[in-house]
Design a protein around this motif. Structure first.
Motif, mmCIF file in Angstrom:
data_model
loop_
_atom_site.group_PDB
_atom_site.id
_atom_site.type_symbol
_atom_site.label_atom_id
_atom_site.label_comp_id
_atom_site.label_asym_id
_atom_site.label_seq_id
_atom_site.Cartn_x
_atom_site.Cartn_y
_atom_site.Cartn_z
ATOM 1 N N LEU A 152 2.292 10.475 -0.235
ATOM 2 C CA LEU A 152 1.048 11.215 -0.106
ATOM 3 C C LEU A 152 -0.073 10.296 0.331
ATOM 4 C CD1 LEU A 152 1.292 13.383 -3.356
ATOM 5 C CD2 LEU A 152 2.125 13.916 -1.052
ATOM 6 N N GLY A 153 -0.846 10.759 1.295
ATOM 7 C CA GLY A 153 -1.954 9.962 1.791
ATOM 8 C C GLY A 153 -1.599 9.190 3.042
ATOM 9 N N PRO A 154 -2.549 8.426 3.577
ATOM 10 C CA PRO A 154 -2.348 7.710 4.837
ATOM 11 C C PRO A 154 -1.185 6.724 4.772
ATOM 12 C CG PRO A 154 -4.675 7.764 4.252
ATOM 13 C CD PRO A 154 -3.928 8.260 3.062
ATOM 14 N N ALA A 155 -0.397 6.701 5.825
ATOM 15 C CA ALA A 155 0.743 5.793 5.883
ATOM 16 C C ALA A 155 0.306 4.342 5.769
ATOM 17 C CB ALA A 155 1.521 6.015 7.184
ATOM 18 N N GLU A 156 -0.868 4.012 6.309
ATOM 19 C CA GLU A 156 -1.340 2.634 6.289
ATOM 20 C C GLU A 156 -1.460 2.104 4.865
ATOM 21 O OE1 GLU A 156 -4.975 -0.161 8.044
ATOM 22 O OE2 GLU A 156 -5.193 2.023 7.990
ATOM 23 N N ILE A 157 -1.890 2.960 3.944
ATOM 24 C CA ILE A 157 -2.045 2.512 2.557
ATOM 25 C C ILE A 157 -0.688 2.143 1.968
ATOM 26 C CG2 ILE A 157 -2.696 3.232 0.224
ATOM 27 C CD1 ILE A 157 -4.921 4.894 1.479
ATOM 28 N N HIS A 158 0.313 2.941 2.254
ATOM 29 C CA HIS A 158 1.655 2.669 1.715
ATOM 30 C C HIS A 158 2.312 1.466 2.391
ATOM 31 C CE1 HIS A 158 2.150 6.373 -0.746
ATOM 32 N NE2 HIS A 158 1.316 6.897 0.136
ATOM 33 N N GLU A 159 1.968 1.246 3.649
ATOM 34 C CA GLU A 159 2.689 0.245 4.444
ATOM 35 C C GLU A 159 1.994 -1.104 4.551
ATOM 36 O OE1 GLU A 159 3.127 2.273 8.143
ATOM 37 O OE2 GLU A 159 4.557 3.743 7.321
ATOM 38 N N ARG A 205 -9.578 -0.848 1.027
ATOM 39 C CA ARG A 205 -9.956 -2.160 1.558
ATOM 40 C C ARG A 205 -11.288 -2.626 0.961
ATOM 41 N NH1 ARG A 205 -9.872 -0.753 6.370
ATOM 42 N NH2 ARG A 205 -7.799 -1.487 6.972
ATOM 43 N N ALA A 206 -12.242 -1.706 0.838
ATOM 44 C CA ALA A 206 -13.584 -2.074 0.380
ATOM 45 C C ALA A 206 -13.639 -2.408 -1.105
ATOM 46 C CB ALA A 206 -14.561 -0.945 0.692
ATOM 47 N N TRP A 207 -12.793 -1.749 -1.913
ATOM 48 C CA TRP A 207 -12.916 -1.875 -3.367
ATOM 49 C C TRP A 207 -11.698 -2.504 -4.020
ATOM 50 C CZ3 TRP A 207 -17.497 -1.201 -5.557
ATOM 51 C CH2 TRP A 207 -18.470 -0.478 -4.846
ATOM 52 N N ARG A 208 -10.872 -3.192 -3.249
ATOM 53 C CA ARG A 208 -9.622 -3.720 -3.798
ATOM 54 C C ARG A 208 -9.851 -4.739 -4.909
ATOM 55 N NH1 ARG A 208 -7.610 -8.478 -1.775
ATOM 56 N NH2 ARG A 208 -5.475 -7.667 -1.950
ATOM 57 N N GLY A 252 -6.388 7.010 -5.709
ATOM 58 C CA GLY A 252 -5.110 7.655 -5.421
ATOM 59 C C GLY A 252 -4.905 7.785 -3.922
ATOM 60 N N SER A 253 -3.743 7.376 -3.439
ATOM 61 C CA SER A 253 -3.503 7.466 -2.000
ATOM 62 C C SER A 253 -3.610 8.901 -1.517
ATOM 63 C CB SER A 253 -2.126 6.878 -1.650
ATOM 64 O OG SER A 253 -1.071 7.639 -2.216
ATOM 65 N N GLU A 254 -3.241 9.871 -2.367
ATOM 66 C CA GLU A 254 -3.296 11.271 -1.950
ATOM 67 C C GLU A 254 -4.719 11.740 -1.652
ATOM 68 O OE1 GLU A 254 -2.538 14.344 -4.828
ATOM 69 O OE2 GLU A 254 -2.986 13.009 -6.509
ATOM 70 N N SER A 255 -5.721 11.060 -2.191
ATOM 71 C CA SER A 255 -7.115 11.474 -2.022
ATOM 72 C C SER A 255 -7.800 10.807 -0.830
ATOM 73 C CB SER A 255 -7.915 11.154 -3.296
ATOM 74 O OG SER A 255 -7.392 11.840 -4.414
ATOM 75 N N GLN A 256 -7.114 9.888 -0.139
ATOM 76 C CA GLN A 256 -7.753 9.097 0.901
ATOM 77 C C GLN A 256 -7.518 9.696 2.290
ATOM 78 O OE1 GLN A 256 -9.644 6.707 -0.517
ATOM 79 N NE2 GLN A 256 -8.675 7.513 -2.391
ATOM 80 N N GLU A 257 -8.522 9.545 3.149
ATOM 81 C CA GLU A 257 -8.380 9.928 4.547
ATOM 82 C C GLU A 257 -7.912 8.751 5.393
ATOM 83 O OE1 GLU A 257 -11.905 11.714 6.031
ATOM 84 O OE2 GLU A 257 -11.794 13.438 4.658
ATOM 85 N N ASP A 258 -8.244 7.552 4.957
ATOM 86 C CA ASP A 258 -7.806 6.336 5.628
ATOM 87 C C ASP A 258 -7.789 5.219 4.586
ATOM 88 O OD1 ASP A 258 -10.504 5.382 5.352
ATOM 89 O OD2 ASP A 258 -11.025 6.383 7.228
ATOM 90 N N ALA A 259 -7.609 3.986 5.044
ATOM 91 C CA ALA A 259 -7.488 2.872 4.107
ATOM 92 C C ALA A 259 -8.812 2.192 3.793
ATOM 93 C CB ALA A 259 -6.504 1.838 4.666
ATOM 94 N N ALA A 260 -9.915 2.723 4.300
ATOM 95 C CA ALA A 260 -11.196 2.021 4.196
ATOM 96 C C ALA A 260 -11.634 1.806 2.756
ATOM 97 C CB ALA A 260 -12.269 2.783 4.969
ATOM 98 N N LEU A 261 -11.478 2.830 1.912
ATOM 99 C CA LEU A 261 -11.949 2.713 0.527
ATOM 100 C C LEU A 261 -11.119 1.690 -0.242
ATOM 101 C CD1 LEU A 261 -14.250 4.176 -1.043
ATOM 102 C CD2 LEU A 261 -12.471 5.558 -2.106
ATOM 103 N N PRO A 297 0.744 -3.815 2.198
ATOM 104 C CA PRO A 297 0.532 -4.445 0.901
ATOM 105 C C PRO A 297 -0.582 -5.476 0.886
ATOM 106 C CG PRO A 297 2.621 -5.147 1.854
ATOM 107 C CD PRO A 297 2.127 -4.011 2.681
ATOM 108 N N ASP A 298 -0.972 -5.965 2.064
ATOM 109 C CA ASP A 298 -2.088 -6.905 2.109
ATOM 110 C C ASP A 298 -3.409 -6.235 1.749
ATOM 111 O OD1 ASP A 298 -1.475 -5.647 4.761
ATOM 112 O OD2 ASP A 298 -3.412 -6.545 5.299
ATOM 113 N N LEU A 299 -3.448 -4.903 1.768
ATOM 114 C CA LEU A 299 -4.650 -4.162 1.380
ATOM 115 C C LEU A 299 -4.691 -3.862 -0.114
ATOM 116 C CD1 LEU A 299 -4.803 -1.461 4.224
ATOM 117 C CD2 LEU A 299 -6.040 -3.633 4.102
ATOM 118 N N TRP A 300 -3.571 -4.026 -0.791
ATOM 119 C CA TRP A 300 -3.461 -3.569 -2.173
ATOM 120 C C TRP A 300 -4.197 -4.493 -3.138
ATOM 121 C CZ3 TRP A 300 2.565 -2.701 -2.368
ATOM 122 C CH2 TRP A 300 2.908 -1.691 -1.449
#
Length: 229
Positions: free
Chosen positions: A144-151, A126-129, A115-124, A153-156
């Motif tokens: 909710l959560g880091p803007a990088e995760i929402h913005e 990225r690591a487990w995609r 859940g993006s709301e539970s993240q401090e950054d996008a590292a998790l 899509p290459d990390l999704w």
């Protein structure tokens, strides 16, 4: 032939019982009362939802882990797995650390939802995609959560939940505009709408909007969505 649209039942766990979700106001959720099962024991409610919806996947939200940061209630998840043989489980347990994701995967109980709301950054993410599901969480206009995760899509991962918490259990209909915005940015992703589904008409609208499925709870408990929805 395309992948069938998936109705994915949802159970929310709090203190070892299934609770009724409404508008993301998690501290006020009370043990569920449903015509589908006696009591609020997770295995009984989960199996009843699966039968009622004719579903093959179940989404489990461990609210103690998400809200309070406690370890995942694996005993409850194991009870659900025993009660629903052959059903794929998706678990959101507030995963925010790699070792917790790894331990859950090692238990063989299902797929972790990040859940993006539970993240401090996008590292998790990225690591487990390659093995996880991403939930893009919002409440109203607030992402909710880091803007990088929402913005980014290459990390999704391939499977993305569009979670609109303010619509959960509120009968307001799904947030089609939020789904469309995510679809425009990740046309190849499998998107699952969460929050607001009222009945078959909403499912049809989500299919038309290109969703791969929808997470549903209240409409199944209330009999508005069943196995032939």
């Amino acid at each position: 032939m395309g992948t069938p649209f998936a109705v994915i039942p949802v159970i929310d766990l709090r203190h070892g019982r299934v609770v009724r979700a409404r508008k993301g106001e998690r501290h006020s959720y009370a043990p569920i009362e449903t015509p589908l099962a006696k009591g609020s024991e997770p295995g009984a409610v989960a199996s009843a939802l699966i039968r009622a919806a004719g579903a093959r996947t179940l989404y489990v939200a461990d609210l103690d882990a998400i809200v309070d940061g406690t370890p995942p209630d694996l005993a409850a998840v194991e009870a659900v797995a025993r009660a629903c043989p052959g059903v794929a489980l998706w678990l959101d347990a507030g995963f925010a650390r790699g070792p917790d994701v790894e331990a859950f995967l090692a238990a063989g109980l299902g797929r972790p939802v990040l859940g993006s709301e539970s993240q401090e950054d996008a590292a998790l993410v990225r690591a487990w995609r390659d093995r996880a599901i991403l939930s893009l969480d919002s409440r109203g206009a607030e992402r909710l959560g880091p803007a990088e995760i929402h913005e980014r899509p290459d990390l999704w991962p391939d499977d993305v939940i569009v979670m609109t918490l303010a619509r959960v259990g509120a009968g307001l209909g799904p947030d089609l505009s939020a789904l469309a915005a995510v679809r425009a940015r990740a046309p190849g992703a499998r998107l699952y709408a969460a929050g607001g589904v009222r009945g078959p008409e909403d499912l049809a609208a989500l299919r038309q909007a290109g969703a791969a499925g929808a997470l549903v709870a209240s409409a199944i408990h209330d009999g508005r969505i069943g196995a032939r929805a």
